[in-house]
Design an enzyme around this catalytic site. Sequence first.
Site, PDB file in Angstrom:
ATOM      1  N   GLY A 104       4.587   2.271  -0.820  1.00 15.77           N
ATOM      2  CA  GLY A 104       5.358   1.517  -1.454  1.00 15.77           C
ATOM      3  C   GLY A 104       4.205   1.937  -2.870  1.00 15.77           C
ATOM      4  O   GLY A 104       5.519   2.688  -3.688  1.00 15.77           O
ATOM      5  N   ASN A 141      -3.472   0.294  16.129  1.00 17.77           N
ATOM      6  CA  ASN A 141      -2.217  -0.749  16.183  1.00 17.77           C
ATOM      7  C   ASN A 141      -3.216  -1.650  16.515  1.00 17.77           C
ATOM      8  O   ASN A 141      -3.891  -2.209  16.143  1.00 17.77           O
ATOM      9  CB  ASN A 141      -1.369  -0.726  15.265  1.00 17.77           C
ATOM     10  CG  ASN A 141      -1.287  -0.134  13.740  1.00 17.77           C
ATOM     11  OD1 ASN A 141      -1.616  -1.158  12.845  1.00 17.77           O
ATOM     12  ND2 ASN A 141      -0.656   1.446  13.469  1.00 17.77           N
ATOM     13  N   ASN A 197      -0.092   4.795  16.364  1.00 19.68           N
ATOM     14  CA  ASN A 197       0.122   3.750  16.261  1.00 19.68           C
ATOM     15  C   ASN A 197       0.114   2.932  17.038  1.00 19.68           C
ATOM     16  O   ASN A 197      -0.597   2.172  17.428  1.00 19.68           O
ATOM     17  CB  ASN A 197       1.634   3.798  15.548  1.00 19.68           C
ATOM     18  CG  ASN A 197       0.898   3.720  14.323  1.00 19.68           C
ATOM     19  OD1 ASN A 197       1.042   4.001  13.456  1.00 19.68           O
ATOM     20  ND2 ASN A 197       2.518   4.687  13.822  1.00 19.68           N
ATOM     21  N   ALA A 210       0.749  -0.917   0.003  1.00 22.26           N
ATOM     22  CA  ALA A 210      -0.085   0.386   0.233  1.00 22.26           C
ATOM     23  C   ALA A 210       1.148   1.081   0.404  1.00 22.26           C
ATOM     24  O   ALA A 210       0.618   2.106  -0.899  1.00 22.26           O
ATOM     25  CB  ALA A 210      -0.501  -0.318   0.826  1.00 22.26           C
ATOM     26  N   LYS A 259       4.782  10.136  16.273  1.00 27.70           N
ATOM     27  CA  LYS A 259       3.058   9.139  15.472  1.00 27.70           C
ATOM     28  C   LYS A 259       3.181   7.169  16.282  1.00 27.70           C
ATOM     29  O   LYS A 259       1.800   7.447  15.971  1.00 27.70           O
ATOM     30  CB  LYS A 259       4.824   8.459  13.864  1.00 27.70           C
ATOM     31  CG  LYS A 259       3.638   7.981  13.092  1.00 27.70           C
ATOM     32  CD  LYS A 259       4.108   8.068  11.585  1.00 27.70           C
ATOM     33  CE  LYS A 259       2.975   7.563  11.065  1.00 27.70           C
ATOM     34  NZ  LYS A 259       2.705   6.808  11.120  1.00 27.70           N
ATOM     35  N   GLU A 276       4.239  -5.648  13.536  1.00 25.56           N
ATOM     36  CA  GLU A 276       5.313  -4.928  13.869  1.00 25.56           C
ATOM     37  C   GLU A 276       5.379  -3.733  15.088  1.00 25.56           C
ATOM     38  O   GLU A 276       5.524  -4.321  15.941  1.00 25.56           O
ATOM     39  CB  GLU A 276       5.181  -3.892  12.772  1.00 25.56           C
ATOM     40  CG  GLU A 276       5.042  -3.978  11.914  1.00 25.56           C
ATOM     41  CD  GLU A 276       5.464  -2.917  10.790  1.00 25.56           C
ATOM     42  OE1 GLU A 276       5.930  -2.301   9.878  1.00 25.56           O
ATOM     43  OE2 GLU A 276       4.385  -2.185  10.661  1.00 25.56           O
TER      44      GLU A 276
END
Length: 315
Positions: A16, A204, A200, A14, A196, A278
């Site tokens: 890139g 997330n 996140n 998404a 950020k 992640e």
Amino acid sequence: MTAGSRIGIIGSGAIGGFYGLMLARAGFDVHFLLRSEFTAVASEGLRVNSVVHGNLHEQPVQAYQSVADMPPCDWLLVAAKTTSNTELAPLISQAAAPGAKVVLMQNGLGVEDELRPLLPDSLHLLGGLCYICAHRSAPGVVEHQALGGVNLGYHSGPAMDTESRQLILEQGTGLFQTAGLDSTAMAELSQARWQKLVWNVPYNGLAVLLNSATTALMGNADSRTLIEAIMQEVVDAAGACGYPLPTGFAGKLLAATERMPDYLPSMYHDFALQRPLELHAIYAAPLAAAAKVGCAMPRTEMLYQALRYLEQRQP
């Protein structure tokens, strides 16, 4: 930044796919390194269905399955997940022209610190913080719901003085600005990464844990209270680590999220597709940094532990 600069995209999902297509449409010489999506992109091109920019289609696309086939690139935008950085390092080194600028367009804390020792000293390493609502709906197809700005910060490399680093940052922000995207140079990369994380860390993890997108999370009193509390933990940890954030920053993010379209963060999609989460970059690294200075983050730690449990239970 001139239209003649050669740009390589490593990780064409998404993020890139969106930025690569926008840069190619702006006249830059863009080259995409792909794996599973190579066949689809090579034959059908790249599509971005954007609420902001309309439905865009780039074909043909300069797509490669092997880094050995790519020409050396002046700029490399690394948009793959942080979970694959160790295996990406040799590809980055091989795709880079002498003195290339490598931009990590990834979430989390300390990602540049961990990648730096794996790269040649001659490469400039930058952090790219993407503020965008986008996801991949099919191979070579990106759904872009909102935003799209990129803030850049210099991490390390041959540019030792402030003036040289600022020049590189201005070249990079100019690249995105030419493509019609907001882009700002950040004086302190670590502070920008903590900023950020304030968004996140709660959204997330809670999207995965509660199987909910942002509208539902914001519309329920309990989940909203939890989001605010986790945000404040991150703000407090950032300050304890020496990166104080602007007064009222968490409140501004909450208000901005209420204005966003309903959005499922990237970790939700990773979990749904049984991809690695992640967790290290978004949770373990900031928790470790906070613990080092004696700052407790109990809600964040509980969220991290619950996510680890869910990931370990996946087939």
